[in-house]
Write a protein that holds these residues in place. Structure first.
Motif, PDB file in Angstrom:
ATOM      1  N   ILE A 207      12.086  14.714  -9.034  1.00 24.13           N
ATOM      2  CA  ILE A 207      10.805  14.346  -8.727  1.00 24.13           C
ATOM      3  C   ILE A 207      10.920  13.416  -7.649  1.00 24.13           C
ATOM      4  N   GLN A 208      11.707  12.437  -7.653  1.00 26.98           N
ATOM      5  CA  GLN A 208      11.825  11.596  -6.831  1.00 26.98           C
ATOM      6  C   GLN A 208      12.457  12.064  -5.348  1.00 26.98           C
ATOM      7  N   SER A 209      13.267  13.175  -5.504  1.00 26.57           N
ATOM      8  CA  SER A 209      13.800  13.616  -4.274  1.00 26.57           C
ATOM      9  C   SER A 209      13.006  14.431  -3.454  1.00 26.57           C
ATOM     10  N   ARG A 210      11.656  14.658  -4.057  1.00 26.50           N
ATOM     11  CA  ARG A 210      10.756  15.593  -3.317  1.00 26.50           C
ATOM     12  C   ARG A 210       9.841  14.721  -2.857  1.00 26.50           C
ATOM     13  N   LEU A 211       9.826  13.569  -2.962  1.00 25.93           N
ATOM     14  CA  LEU A 211       8.855  12.584  -2.483  1.00 25.93           C
ATOM     15  C   LEU A 211       8.794  12.509  -0.791  1.00 25.93           C
ATOM     16  N   PRO A 212       7.844  12.017  -0.341  1.00 27.05           N
ATOM     17  CA  PRO A 212       7.715  11.679   1.390  1.00 27.05           C
ATOM     18  C   PRO A 212       9.078  10.874   1.467  1.00 27.05           C
ATOM     19  N   ASP A 213       9.152   9.987   0.770  1.00 27.43           N
ATOM     20  CA  ASP A 213      10.366   8.988   0.894  1.00 27.43           C
ATOM     21  C   ASP A 213      11.159   8.883  -0.458  1.00 27.43           C
TER      22      ASP A 213
ATOM     23  N   ALA B 175       0.797  -1.204   0.119  1.00 24.21           N
ATOM     24  CA  ALA B 175       0.088   0.052   0.036  1.00 24.21           C
ATOM     25  C   ALA B 175       0.863   1.186  -0.023  1.00 24.21           C
ATOM     26  N   GLN B 176       2.069   1.052   0.746  1.00 26.34           N
ATOM     27  CA  GLN B 176       2.814   2.419   0.717  1.00 26.34           C
ATOM     28  C   GLN B 176       3.675   2.650  -0.676  1.00 26.34           C
ATOM     29  N   THR B 177       3.661   1.704  -1.434  1.00 31.25           N
ATOM     30  CA  THR B 177       4.158   1.920  -2.802  1.00 31.25           C
ATOM     31  C   THR B 177       3.260   2.446  -3.576  1.00 31.25           C
ATOM     32  N   ILE B 178       2.000   2.215  -3.382  1.00 26.61           N
ATOM     33  CA  ILE B 178       0.711   2.516  -4.311  1.00 26.61           C
ATOM     34  C   ILE B 178       1.056   4.319  -4.149  1.00 26.61           C
ATOM     35  N   LYS B 179       1.126   4.693  -2.943  1.00 21.93           N
ATOM     36  CA  LYS B 179       1.075   5.883  -2.579  1.00 21.93           C
ATOM     37  C   LYS B 179       2.080   6.862  -3.084  1.00 21.93           C
ATOM     38  N   MET B 180       3.360   6.164  -3.331  1.00 23.02           N
ATOM     39  CA  MET B 180       4.373   6.847  -3.730  1.00 23.02           C
ATOM     40  C   MET B 180       4.104   6.909  -5.425  1.00 23.02           C
ATOM     41  N   ASN B 181       3.642   5.913  -5.917  1.00 20.98           N
ATOM     42  CA  ASN B 181       3.339   5.899  -7.365  1.00 20.98           C
ATOM     43  C   ASN B 181       2.404   6.943  -7.700  1.00 20.98           C
ATOM     44  N   ALA B 182       1.413   7.034  -6.695  1.00 19.31           N
ATOM     45  CA  ALA B 182       0.342   8.220  -6.976  1.00 19.31           C
ATOM     46  C   ALA B 182       1.015   9.500  -7.121  1.00 19.31           C
TER      47      ALA B 182
END
Length: 280
Positions: free
Chosen positions: A215-221, A36-43
């Motif tokens: 983009i990836q550097s600005r994600l929550p993780d 579920a956490q990966t789905i959030k990051m993909n979103a």
């Protein structure tokens, strides 16, 4: 113009979020917290279509046909983010991205050559098609497996549309376009030699914000993408080879040539550099 035909083609196969996603088949016992956490990051990552579209429109002001096509691409890519968030809203509402988390990845990209950017995103669509196919296999919950398969098919169609614009560019600009496409093709097909995943969302795009300008550097993780690829969906050398083969195959057709390896593509790139007249 390509836009009218592409609109008709993509409209004919467009899926409906309410009718074509089998929401009723959800099985909560098959969805882990990790998944579920990966789905959030993909979103959140898919939300990056917003700043990418702003970049495309800015850097293609002289190309109304391609800019009009962005209306389709932008709509369908934002829909990817939306369907992933809808999945979380229904089944894991605690993980729905906040507006602030989404807004964090909206920032200005530095201007870049339009031809190189086109090729970069063409390769990105090929890569996403394969990433999402692998994600669909990794997930165990039926509805999200279906969603990832649906998204992967969209990415393949987007790649095909970009390829049409690349063909048009070669007809218009000749070796200049071939050189730009070959240069980026060598980069994007050499992922095994780099420490990071080669995708537009993982490349630096704003010098003033470096190093916080991907983009990836600005994600929550910020470490999520590499972990997802290496440890979760296991996007290994076999899958990476599939990506490279698709890039080389399409460039072979595009250039009316035959590239079996990145080295052959690089030699072709160098031959174009030599062939082009020097400028003062």
């Amino acid at each position: 113009m390509l836009y009218p035909e592409l609109f008709k083609q993509l409209e004919s196969v467009r899926w409906d979020m309410d009718k074509d996603i089998p929401w009723a088949q959800f099985d909560g016992s098959k969805l882990s917290d990790e998944q579920a956490q990966t789905i959030k990051m993909n979103a959140i990552t898919e939300w990056a279509a917003l700043p990418a579209t702003e970049m495309f429109l800015r850097d293609n002001r002289d190309d109304s046909d391609f800019s009009a096509f962005m209306s389709i691409w932008f709509f369908e890519e934002q829909k990817h983010s939306l369907v992933l968030m809808e999945y979380l809203r229904r089944f894991r509402p605690d993980l729905v991205p906040t507006e602030e988390e989404l807004h964090q990845i909206r920032f200005e990209f530095d201007p870049a050559p339009a031809l190189e950017t086109l090729m970069l995103h063409f390769c990105g669509e090929i890569r996403l098609n394969h990433w999402y196919r692998r994600a669909s296999e990794w997930h165990t919950e039926p509805v999200i497996k279906h969603i990832y398969q649906t998204l992967s098919q969209d990415e393949a169609r987007h790649g095909g549309a970009y390829l049409r614009y690349m063909k048009r560019a070669i007809a218009k600009f000749g070796d200049e376009a071939k050189s730009a496409f070959a240069k980026v093709g060598v980069l994007m097909a050499s992922a095994r030699r780099t420490a990071q995943a080669l995708h537009p969302t993982n490349l630096h795009v704003n010098k003033a914000l470096f190093p916080n300008d991907t983009i990836q550097s600005r994600l929550p993780d910020p470490e999520w993408l590499e972990h997802w690829l290496d440890k979760q969906i296991a996007f290994d050398a076999t899958w990476e080879t599939k990506v490279v083969d698709r890039i080389l195959h399409n460039l072979s057709l595009l250039m009316d040539n035959s590239f079996k390896t990145v080295q052959e593509l690089n030699r072709f790139r160098k031959s174009l550099t030599v062939a082009q007249p020097a400028t003062a």
